[in-house]
Design a protein around this motif. Structure first.
Motif, PDB file in Angstrom:
ATOM      1  N   ILE A  65       1.311  -0.991   0.095  1.00  0.00           N
ATOM      2  CA  ILE A  65      -0.099  -0.306  -0.086  1.00  0.00           C
ATOM      3  C   ILE A  65       0.757   1.178  -0.239  1.00  0.00           C
ATOM      4  N   VAL A  66       2.196   1.734   0.842  1.00  0.00           N
ATOM      5  CA  VAL A  66       2.859   2.209   0.868  1.00  0.00           C
ATOM      6  C   VAL A  66       3.109   2.424  -0.663  1.00  0.00           C
ATOM      7  N   ALA A  67       3.658   1.684  -1.550  1.00  0.00           N
ATOM      8  CA  ALA A  67       3.978   2.128  -2.769  1.00  0.00           C
ATOM      9  C   ALA A  67       3.838   2.414  -3.670  1.00  0.00           C
ATOM     10  N   LYS A  68       2.192   1.983  -3.496  1.00  0.00           N
ATOM     11  CA  LYS A  68       0.991   2.135  -4.606  1.00  0.00           C
ATOM     12  C   LYS A  68       1.128   4.099  -3.986  1.00  0.00           C
ATOM     13  N   CYS A  69       1.018   4.462  -3.004  1.00  0.00           N
ATOM     14  CA  CYS A  69       1.055   6.260  -2.818  1.00  0.00           C
ATOM     15  C   CYS A  69       2.346   7.077  -2.912  1.00  0.00           C
ATOM     16  N   ASP A  70       3.035   6.407  -4.440  1.00  0.00           N
ATOM     17  CA  ASP A  70       4.180   7.121  -4.491  1.00  0.00           C
ATOM     18  C   ASP A  70       3.846   8.579  -4.481  1.00  0.00           C
ATOM     19  N   GLY A  71       4.883   9.135  -3.980  1.00  0.00           N
ATOM     20  CA  GLY A  71       4.296  10.967  -4.235  1.00  0.00           C
ATOM     21  C   GLY A  71       4.349  11.214  -2.248  1.00  0.00           C
ATOM     22  N   ALA A  72       4.507  10.206  -1.957  1.00  0.00           N
ATOM     23  CA  ALA A  72       3.577  10.730  -0.243  1.00  0.00           C
ATOM     24  C   ALA A  72       5.402  11.088   0.203  1.00  0.00           C
ATOM     25  N   LYS A  73       5.668  11.786   1.220  1.00  0.00           N
ATOM     26  CA  LYS A  73       6.248  12.663   1.294  1.00  0.00           C
ATOM     27  C   LYS A  73       6.721  12.460   3.024  1.00  0.00           C
ATOM     28  N   LEU A  74       5.355  12.040   3.851  1.00  0.00           N
ATOM     29  CA  LEU A  74       5.252  12.270   4.876  1.00  0.00           C
ATOM     30  C   LEU A  74       4.892  10.881   5.457  1.00  0.00           C
ATOM     31  N   ILE A  75       5.617   9.984   6.442  1.00  0.00           N
ATOM     32  CA  ILE A  75       4.486   9.196   7.193  1.00  0.00           C
ATOM     33  C   ILE A  75       3.840   9.449   8.639  1.00  0.00           C
ATOM     34  N   ILE A  76       3.144  10.043   9.095  1.00  0.00           N
ATOM     35  CA  ILE A  76       2.773   9.876  10.647  1.00  0.00           C
ATOM     36  C   ILE A  76       1.809   8.652  11.701  1.00  0.00           C
ATOM     37  N   CYS A  77       2.757   8.682  12.080  1.00  0.00           N
ATOM     38  CA  CYS A  77       2.421   6.956  12.759  1.00  0.00           C
ATOM     39  C   CYS A  77       1.845   7.665  14.096  1.00  0.00           C
ATOM     40  N   LEU A  78       0.605   6.980  14.450  1.00  0.00           N
ATOM     41  CA  LEU A  78      -0.054   7.017  15.390  1.00  0.00           C
ATOM     42  C   LEU A  78      -0.108   5.918  16.755  1.00  0.00           C
ATOM     43  N   GLY A  79       0.624   6.514  17.425  1.00  0.00           N
ATOM     44  CA  GLY A  79       1.022   4.851  18.337  1.00  0.00           C
ATOM     45  C   GLY A  79       2.303   3.705  17.722  1.00  0.00           C
ATOM     46  N   LYS A  80       2.785   3.423  19.310  1.00  0.00           N
ATOM     47  CA  LYS A  80       4.400   1.938  18.645  1.00  0.00           C
ATOM     48  C   LYS A  80       3.390   1.552  18.115  1.00  0.00           C
ATOM     49  N   ASP A  81       2.849   0.454  17.772  1.00  0.00           N
ATOM     50  CA  ASP A  81       2.379  -0.554  16.799  1.00  0.00           C
ATOM     51  C   ASP A  81       1.936  -0.061  15.730  1.00  0.00           C
ATOM     52  N   ALA A  82       2.275   1.695  15.116  1.00  0.00           N
ATOM     53  CA  ALA A  82       2.342   1.719  13.682  1.00  0.00           C
ATOM     54  C   ALA A  82       3.505   2.246  13.802  1.00  0.00           C
ATOM     55  N   VAL A  83       4.525   2.862  14.324  1.00  0.00           N
ATOM     56  CA  VAL A  83       5.894   3.020  14.600  1.00  0.00           C
ATOM     57  C   VAL A  83       6.376   1.231  13.456  1.00  0.00           C
ATOM     58  N   ARG A  84       6.000   0.525  14.677  1.00  0.00           N
ATOM     59  CA  ARG A  84       6.769  -1.102  14.548  1.00  0.00           C
ATOM     60  C   ARG A  84       6.567  -1.380  13.182  1.00  0.00           C
ATOM     61  N   GLN A  85       5.223  -1.257  12.855  1.00  0.00           N
ATOM     62  CA  GLN A  85       5.124  -1.609  11.504  1.00  0.00           C
ATOM     63  C   GLN A  85       5.654  -1.008  10.294  1.00  0.00           C
ATOM     64  N   THR A  86       5.993   0.822  10.605  1.00  0.00           N
ATOM     65  CA  THR A  86       5.961   1.065   9.802  1.00  0.00           C
ATOM     66  C   THR A  86       7.737   1.446   9.709  1.00  0.00           C
ATOM     67  N   MET A  87       8.778   0.649  10.558  1.00  0.00           N
ATOM     68  CA  MET A  87       9.869   1.115  10.603  1.00  0.00           C
ATOM     69  C   MET A  87      11.043  -0.350  10.370  1.00  0.00           C
ATOM     70  N   GLY A  88       9.636  -1.415  10.791  1.00  0.00           N
ATOM     71  CA  GLY A  88       9.715  -2.680  10.906  1.00  0.00           C
ATOM     72  C   GLY A  88      10.915  -3.168  11.916  1.00  0.00           C
ATOM     73  N   PRO A 116      10.743  -2.593  16.839  1.00  0.00           N
ATOM     74  CA  PRO A 116      10.054  -1.795  18.356  1.00  0.00           C
ATOM     75  C   PRO A 116      10.300  -0.581  18.389  1.00  0.00           C
ATOM     76  N   GLN A 117       9.920   0.212  18.834  1.00  0.00           N
ATOM     77  CA  GLN A 117      10.838   1.495  18.928  1.00  0.00           C
ATOM     78  C   GLN A 117       9.853   2.619  20.039  1.00  0.00           C
ATOM     79  N   LYS A 118      10.592   2.846  21.345  1.00  0.00           N
ATOM     80  CA  LYS A 118      10.366   3.311  21.835  1.00  0.00           C
ATOM     81  C   LYS A 118       9.114   4.400  21.713  1.00  0.00           C
ATOM     82  N   ILE A 119       7.868   4.548  21.895  1.00  0.00           N
ATOM     83  CA  ILE A 119       7.427   5.955  21.613  1.00  0.00           C
ATOM     84  C   ILE A 119       7.294   7.156  22.887  1.00  0.00           C
TER      85      ILE A 119
END
Length: 158
Positions: free
Chosen positions: A92-115, A117-120
């Motif tokens: 899905i991220v690849a389909k959104c070609d041209g996007a320049k910012l990903i806003i992650c709401l919470g630690k699990d969204a960050v984990r999925q985006t970054m691949g 775990p991170q301390k929010i």
């Protein structure tokens, strides 16, 4: 525009500039009908459409189905659950070609985006360099639900 795959839901602008990765609910939360996770993504997308902001450059993505209740409390199991939907999420991220910012709401969204775990609490509000599959920046923020658990951060949302 609907960017959804079989398990990962996404809706928004046909010319995305910003991707908002919503919270990931537990199955119990979904069963109770609370507005979180997949429902949250739908609420945001519906609101954007009603406000005639469909082409405002934003796509809302729910990065996986609800987390099974028996996984809650185990970072390892949650990580495995997220990893099982990582390919669809990145598609899905690849389909959104041209996007320049990903806003992650919470630690699990960050984990999925970054691949990983991170301390929010350490990274919230900081622009991060992206993983290799995305050409932009990552902005982790506290999930709005976090205010219920930590009222002292409420000012972040005012």
């Amino acid at each position: 525009m609907d960017y959804s795959t079989e398990n990962v839901r996404a809706r928004g602008s046909s010319q995305p500039k910003i991707l908002v990765i919503t919270e990931i609910p537990s199955q119990r939360t979904m069963d109770r009908g609370r507005v979180l996770g997949q429902s949250e993504m739908e609420v945001f997308a519906d609101a954007a459409e009603k406000a005639e902001l469909v082409n405002n450059g934003t796509v809302f993505i729910n990065p996986c189905p609800p987390i099974p209740e028996e996984y809650i409390g185990s970072e390892k199991k949650v990580g495995e659950w997220l990893a099982s939907y990582a390919d669809e999420f990145r598609e899905i991220v690849a389909k959104c070609d041209g996007a320049k910012l990903i806003i992650c709401l919470g630690k699990d969204a960050v984990r999925q985006t970054m691949g990983r775990p991170q301390k929010i609490t350490r990274i919230a509000g900081q622009l991060l360099d992206p993983p290799a599959y995305f050409d932009g920046k990552i902005l982790p923020v506290y999930s709005p639900r976090m205010v219920l658990r930590k009222p002292e951060i409420a000012e972040v949302f005012e």
